[in-house]
Enzyme design. Structure first.
Site, PDB file in Angstrom:
ATOM      1  N   CYS A 124       0.819  -1.223   0.000  1.00 40.97           N
ATOM      2  CA  CYS A 124       0.000   0.000   0.000  1.00 40.97           C
ATOM      3  C   CYS A 124       0.846   1.264   0.000  1.00 40.97           C
ATOM      4  O   CYS A 124       0.354   2.335  -0.346  1.00 40.97           O
ATOM      5  CB  CYS A 124      -0.929   0.013   1.202  1.00 40.97           C
ATOM      6  N   HIS A 177      -3.866   7.074   3.088  1.00 42.50           N
ATOM      7  CA  HIS A 177      -4.236   5.751   2.574  1.00 42.50           C
ATOM      8  C   HIS A 177      -5.615   5.395   3.121  1.00 42.50           C
ATOM      9  O   HIS A 177      -5.894   5.592   4.299  1.00 42.50           O
ATOM     10  CB  HIS A 177      -3.189   4.722   3.021  1.00 42.50           C
ATOM     11  N   ASN A 234     -10.500  -0.583   0.328  1.00 40.27           N
ATOM     12  CA  ASN A 234      -9.035  -0.480   0.333  1.00 40.27           C
ATOM     13  C   ASN A 234      -8.496  -1.025  -0.992  1.00 40.27           C
ATOM     14  O   ASN A 234      -8.531  -2.230  -1.225  1.00 40.27           O
ATOM     15  CB  ASN A 234      -8.485  -1.276   1.520  1.00 40.27           C
TER      16      ASN A 234
END
Ligand code: ACO
Length: 330
Positions: free
Chosen positions: A115, A257, A287
């Protein structure tokens, strides 16, 4: 040529049209819309068709970014791709996207930062430009998390989804705008908290007989990841602000994020920012690993929440564990 500054010229994105709601997940695993919304903030996510891979997704986001920058592919010197879900392991996803764009020889390679990968890519582009090796980079994040998700595991399948984002990054004349600070870290001792076993690798060679039983899905220790996520994102906030000599109250917008609304809220609180100054879209996209930040940047810019001159803070964490932060004045 000496570096003046390194600037994001444009951002592009692509998401699949197919929307998967929490109600749909209720029919697949033992979960409820209420649990998912309360614990994660996610209401729906986008899932790519079986025949759409990360090369296609990343190519579309890259095209969007290039069109917005009014640049031809031939202007691109470097293509840096972040993905945890490549279509194939050789060559790099970036090379396959280079072939689609036909840049005429741009260097193309992938980063494996999970990520955190897109902020890693941005920082690598910044370094290549600063050292005078290139003028223009395409930083792409393309993630098809649905392809590595165990759709029978309620602890993970409600979280992850698919998206791609891309930015054109270029040398520009110094005028106070551009990337002001970058920070990257990792702690490999925490790798087991979020990992995926390979179907074939240097330590686990391809064995046809075992293909039927080997589990290639993403596995996660959610609670431990959560704790480390908050700690590492707060560390990244402090690090980039200190590097740039900027105070928390000067930040115009936090683009974090998008893993979980509670992690975002904890980070915003630490940064001293009210939620009105935080871009949140985890409710609509879930996500999407390293694609969350470029997609969020794109939306915040389109919504007029990032203006020329806005001070933008981006922080992230991911498998590795990895974490990173970038501060820029748009
Ligand atoms: N529906 C209903 N119940 C569930 C679900 C679900 N989908 N998933 C788990 N539960 C249950 C658990 O089994 C547990 O039940 P028990 O108490 O009977 O054992 C209970 O809910 C609580 O489970 P926790 O794991 O403690 O729940 P928590 O509040 O920590 O939320 C979550 C779980 C959402 C995964 C949270 O820990 C989290 O967001 N962690 C970080 C995850 C993350 O960000 N991952 C990505 C990081 S890197 C990257 O982005 C690639």
């Amino acid at each position: 040529m000496p570096t003046d500054t390194v600037r994001l010229v444009s951002v592009g994105m692509w998401t699949p049209a197919r929307v998967m709601t929490n109600a749909e997940l209720e029919g697949m695993v033992d979960t409820t819309d209420e649990w998912i919304v309360e614990r994660t903030g996610i209401r729906e996510r986008r899932i790519a068709d079986d025949d759409v891979g990360v090369v296609e997704m990343g190519y579309r986001a890259a095209q969007d970014a290039l069109e917005r920058a009014r640049l031809e592919p031939s202007a691109v010197d470097a293509i840096i791709v972040s993905t945890a879900t490549p279509d194939r392991l050789l060559p790099a996803t970036a090379c396959d996207i280079e072939a689609r764009l036909a840049t005429g020889g741009a260097v193309a390679f992938d980063v494996w930062g999970a990520c955190s990968g897109w902020l890693y890519a941005l920082n690598i582009a910044r370094g290549l430009i600063a050292s005078g090796q290139i003028e223009t980079a395409l930083c792409i994040a393309s993630e098809k998390m649905s392809a590595i998700t165990d759709w029978t595991d309620r602890a993970t399948c409600v979280l992850f989804a698919d998206a791609a984002g891309a930015a054109v990054v270029q040398r520009a004349e110094e005028d106070g705008r551009g990337i002001l600070a970058s920070y990257m870290r990792s702690d490999g001792a925490l790798a087991e908290l979020l990992h995926r076993r390979p179907i074939g690798s240097s330590s686990v060679p391809v064995d046809v007989a075992e293909l039927a039983v080997r589990d290639g899905h993403l596995r996660m220790a959610g609670r431990e990841v959560f704790k480390n996520a908050v700690r590492s994102m707060c560390e990244a906030v402090d690090a980039v602000l200190e590097q740039a000599g900027v105070a928390k109250d000067e930040i115009d917008i936090l683009v974090p994020h998008q893993a979980n609304i509670r992690i975002i809220e904890a980070t915003a609180k630490y940064a001293g920012l009210p939620m009105e100054r935080v871009w949140v879209n985890v409710d609509r996209y879930g996500n999407t690993s390293s694609a969350t930040i470029p997609v969020a940047l794109y939306e915040a810019r389109e919504a007029g929440r990032i203006q020329d001159g806005s001070l933008v803070l981006m922080v992230t964490f991911g498998a590795g564990l990895t974490w990173a932060g970038t501060l820029l004045r748009w």
